[in-house]
Design a protein around this motif. Sequence first.
Motif, PDB file in Angstrom:
ATOM      1  N   TRP A   1      -6.699  53.911 111.330  1.00 54.95           N
ATOM      2  CA  TRP A   1      -5.939  54.853 110.513  1.00 54.95           C
ATOM      3  C   TRP A   1      -5.010  54.112 109.558  1.00 54.95           C
ATOM      4  CZ3 TRP A   1      -6.239  59.903 109.591  1.00 54.95           C
ATOM      5  CH2 TRP A   1      -5.166  60.528 108.967  1.00 54.95           C
ATOM      6  N   ALA A   2      -4.331  53.109 110.046  1.00 58.33           N
ATOM      7  CA  ALA A   2      -3.377  52.365 109.217  1.00 58.33           C
ATOM      8  C   ALA A   2      -4.074  51.528 108.149  1.00 58.33           C
ATOM      9  CB  ALA A   2      -2.513  51.467 110.097  1.00 58.33           C
TER      10      ALA A   2
ATOM     11  N   ALA B   1      -5.274  53.715 115.903  1.00 56.50           N
ATOM     12  CA  ALA B   1      -4.117  53.441 115.053  1.00 56.50           C
ATOM     13  C   ALA B   1      -4.441  52.383 114.001  1.00 56.50           C
ATOM     14  CB  ALA B   1      -2.929  52.993 115.908  1.00 56.50           C
TER      15      ALA B   1
ATOM     16  N   ASP C   1      -6.405  53.976 121.912  1.00 57.12           N
ATOM     17  CA  ASP C   1      -5.350  54.388 120.980  1.00 57.12           C
ATOM     18  C   ASP C   1      -5.043  53.300 119.953  1.00 57.12           C
ATOM     19  OD1 ASP C   1      -5.147  56.834 122.200  1.00 57.12           O
ATOM     20  OD2 ASP C   1      -3.526  56.207 123.548  1.00 57.12           O
ATOM     21  N   ALA C   2      -5.080  52.031 120.387  1.00 62.73           N
ATOM     22  CA  ALA C   2      -4.796  50.931 119.461  1.00 62.73           C
ATOM     23  C   ALA C   2      -5.873  50.841 118.377  1.00 62.73           C
ATOM     24  CB  ALA C   2      -4.711  49.611 120.221  1.00 62.73           C
TER      25      ALA C   2
END
Length: 89
Positions: free
Chosen positions: A22-23, A19, A15-16
Amino acid sequence: MRFLIVRTEIRSAGDADLAAAWAGGGRLRDETRAPEPRRQVVHAENRDAALLLARALSAVGAVRAGRHRVKVLPIEEPTPGRPYRWVGA
């Protein structure tokens, strides 16, 4: 044109990692920097043969279960005057 058909393991992404990609607007996986581990490599002399081999490799249980993926890569430049492109989806 010759083709390389490769069956690779799919790396899991946390998940990290998702993220951060994506960021930052970057890629989650960069095959040029860190390619996925290869499980099987086959070559074909033309596109039809390559797609037939890819279809056969796609029937492997690990591919169907989503743990491996099959990639078809052109390994020679197209003939002059006839640029190579995929037809269809």
